[in-house]
Design an enzyme around this catalytic site. Structure first.
Site, PDB file in Angstrom:
ATOM      1  N   LYS A  18       9.601  11.262  -4.889  1.00 40.19           N
ATOM      2  CA  LYS A  18      10.136  11.131  -3.145  1.00 40.19           C
ATOM      3  C   LYS A  18       9.635  12.756  -2.539  1.00 40.19           C
ATOM      4  O   LYS A  18       9.486  12.663  -1.555  1.00 40.19           O
ATOM      5  CB  LYS A  18      11.301  10.897  -3.079  1.00 40.19           C
ATOM      6  CG  LYS A  18      11.675   9.304  -3.325  1.00 40.19           C
ATOM      7  CD  LYS A  18      13.133   9.060  -2.983  1.00 40.19           C
ATOM      8  CE  LYS A  18      13.293   7.479  -3.281  1.00 40.19           C
ATOM      9  NZ  LYS A  18      14.874   7.248  -3.093  1.00 40.19           N
TER      10      LYS A  18
ATOM     11  N   LYS B 196       5.987  -0.186  -7.226  1.00 43.08           N
ATOM     12  CA  LYS B 196       7.036  -1.324  -6.896  1.00 43.08           C
ATOM     13  C   LYS B 196       6.736  -1.700  -5.179  1.00 43.08           C
ATOM     14  O   LYS B 196       6.252  -0.864  -4.611  1.00 43.08           O
ATOM     15  CB  LYS B 196       8.406  -0.968  -7.015  1.00 43.08           C
ATOM     16  CG  LYS B 196       9.017  -0.514  -8.338  1.00 43.08           C
ATOM     17  CD  LYS B 196      10.458  -0.727  -8.401  1.00 43.08           C
ATOM     18  CE  LYS B 196      11.201   0.141  -7.322  1.00 43.08           C
ATOM     19  NZ  LYS B 196      12.486   0.138  -7.294  1.00 43.08           N
TER      20      LYS B 196
ATOM     21  N   LYS C  92      10.319  -1.225   0.754  1.00 38.48           N
ATOM     22  CA  LYS C  92      10.537  -1.046   2.265  1.00 38.48           C
ATOM     23  C   LYS C  92      10.100  -0.037   3.104  1.00 38.48           C
ATOM     24  O   LYS C  92       9.734  -0.150   4.119  1.00 38.48           O
ATOM     25  CB  LYS C  92      12.142  -1.142   2.479  1.00 38.48           C
ATOM     26  CG  LYS C  92      12.923  -2.416   2.024  1.00 38.48           C
ATOM     27  CD  LYS C  92      14.249  -2.238   2.410  1.00 38.48           C
ATOM     28  CE  LYS C  92      15.074  -1.388   1.465  1.00 38.48           C
ATOM     29  NZ  LYS C  92      16.603  -1.271   1.894  1.00 38.48           N
TER      30      LYS C  92
END
Length: 282
Positions: A139, A222, A225
Site C-alpha cells: 500500500k 485480488k 474496491k
C-alpha cells in the site's frame, strides 16, 4: 449484548500474572469486519459476506460483525463520502442476508474502546514486527507521505479481535499474518498481566475459490474496491448488462481452450472460479 462484551475486566486489578497458559472454556465468539469504502464486489461477497451469513445462520456462538471506519481513515477520506459509505455498506450487508436480529452488526468508531485498546497493544508491539507486513509494503509503494495509521493498523485490527475475546476469526489467506500478530499479543498480554484473552483461531477455506477471486483487468492481483478501473471488479449493484460487459472485457490469454490453471492461465482460471461460485459448484 455489545455493552456487556465491552465491559470486560480488561484492566482488572484482580487479574493474576500467569506463569503458563491456563486452559479455559472460552465462550465461542466470532469476529470479523469490513471497511466502508467502495461498493461490495464478488470477491467481498464470496470471500467474506457469504461466509458470514452461513456463520450467523448456523453458528452455536455469538457472531460480531463490524463496519470498520477507523481502518478506512488510514488513507485520506472525504468525511461526507465516508459517512455515506458507512450507511451504504451496512445496507449492503443486510441486503446480502446478514440478519442483525441474529448477530451484532455495529460501527467500529461508535465503540471508543477499540482505539483505547489499540493504543495499549501498540505499547506491546515492535516496529520491526510491523515492518514485515506485506500489505504495508504494497500500500505504501505509491505514497510519498506514509500515514502512521497505515503502519499501525494491524495493531488496531488485533484490538478489534481481542476486545470481544473472540475465539474465531474468518479471514482471507492474505490476512493470516495479521492474526498471527493478534495471537502473539495474546501471549504477551496474558504472560504480563494474567490470563485475560483466548488465543483466536482463524477460519480459512484453503480449497475454496472464494478466497482467490482476482481482478478482471489484472488477474495476478485480488479483486479490489480501490482499483482505479471499475471494469476490474463486478459489484453487487451492477446490472446484468454491466456484468456481461465486464466479463467480455476481462483479461485472459490467446489460447482458445478452456483449462483451469491458476499459475499459467490466471485470467481464464479466475473466470472459472467466478462461474463455479455463482452456480454453487466447487
Amino acid at each position: 449484548m455489545l455493552k456487556n462484551v465491552v465491559k470486560s475486566q480488561l484492566f482488572s486489578s484482580t487479574s493474576r500474572r500467569c506463569c503458563s497458559n491456563k486452559v479455559r472454556n472460552w465462550p465461542k465468539i466470532i469476529f470479523s469486519g469490513i471497511q466502508p469504502t467502495g461498493t461490495l464486489h464478488l470477491g467481498n461477497y464470496f470471500g467474506a459476506v457469504d461466509k458470514w451469513k452461513q456463520l450467523v445462520d448456523c453458528s452455536d456462538g455469538d457472531v460480531i460483525l463490524s463496519v470498520v471506519d477507523l481502518h478506512a481513515i488510514t488513507l485520506p477520506q472525504d468525511p461526507k463520502h465516508l459517512h455515506s459509505g458507512i450507511l451504504h455498506m451496512t445496507a449492503s450487508l443486510v441486503a446480502c442476508g446478514i440478519d442483525p436480529e441474529k448477530c451484532i452488526l455495529f460501527q467500529q468508531s461508535k465503540v471508543p474502546q477499540h482505539a483505547l485498546f489499540g493504543w495499549v497493544l501498540g505499547t506491546l508491539t515492535t516496529m520491526t514486527r510491523l515492518y514485515h507486513f506485506p500489505q504495508y509494503k504494497e500500500k505504501t509503494e505509491t505514497l510519498k507521505d506514509i500515514p502512521l495509521g497505515l503502519f499501525t493498523y494491524p495493531v488496531l485490527q488485533a484490538a478489534d479481535i481481542l476486545l470481544y475475546k473472540s475465539t474465531q476469526v474468518p479471514i482471507g489467506g492474505d490476512q493470516v499474518q495479521h492474526l498471527h500478530l493478534a495471537q502473539h499479543l495474546v501471549h504477551t498480554f496474558n504472560n504480563k498481566y494474567g490470563v485475560t484473552f483466548p488465543i483466536p483461531e482463524y477460519i480459512v477455506e484453503a480449497h475454496s475459490g472464494a478466497g482467490r477471486i482476482k481482478s478482471l483487468r489484472e488477474p495476478e492481483k485480488k479483486m479490489s474496491k480501490s482499483h482505479a478501473d471499475p471494469k476490474s471488479r463486478i459489484e453487487i449493484t451492477d446490472t446484468p448488462e454491466q456484468i456481461l460487459s465486464k466479463i467480455k472485457k476481462a483479461v485472459t490469454d490467446f489460447t482458445s481452450s478452456v483449462k483451469y490453471d491458476p499459475e499459467n492461465r490466471p485470467g481464464v482460471s479466475n473466470l472459472i472460479d467466478i462461474h463455479a461460485l455463482a452456480v454453487g459448484q466447487n
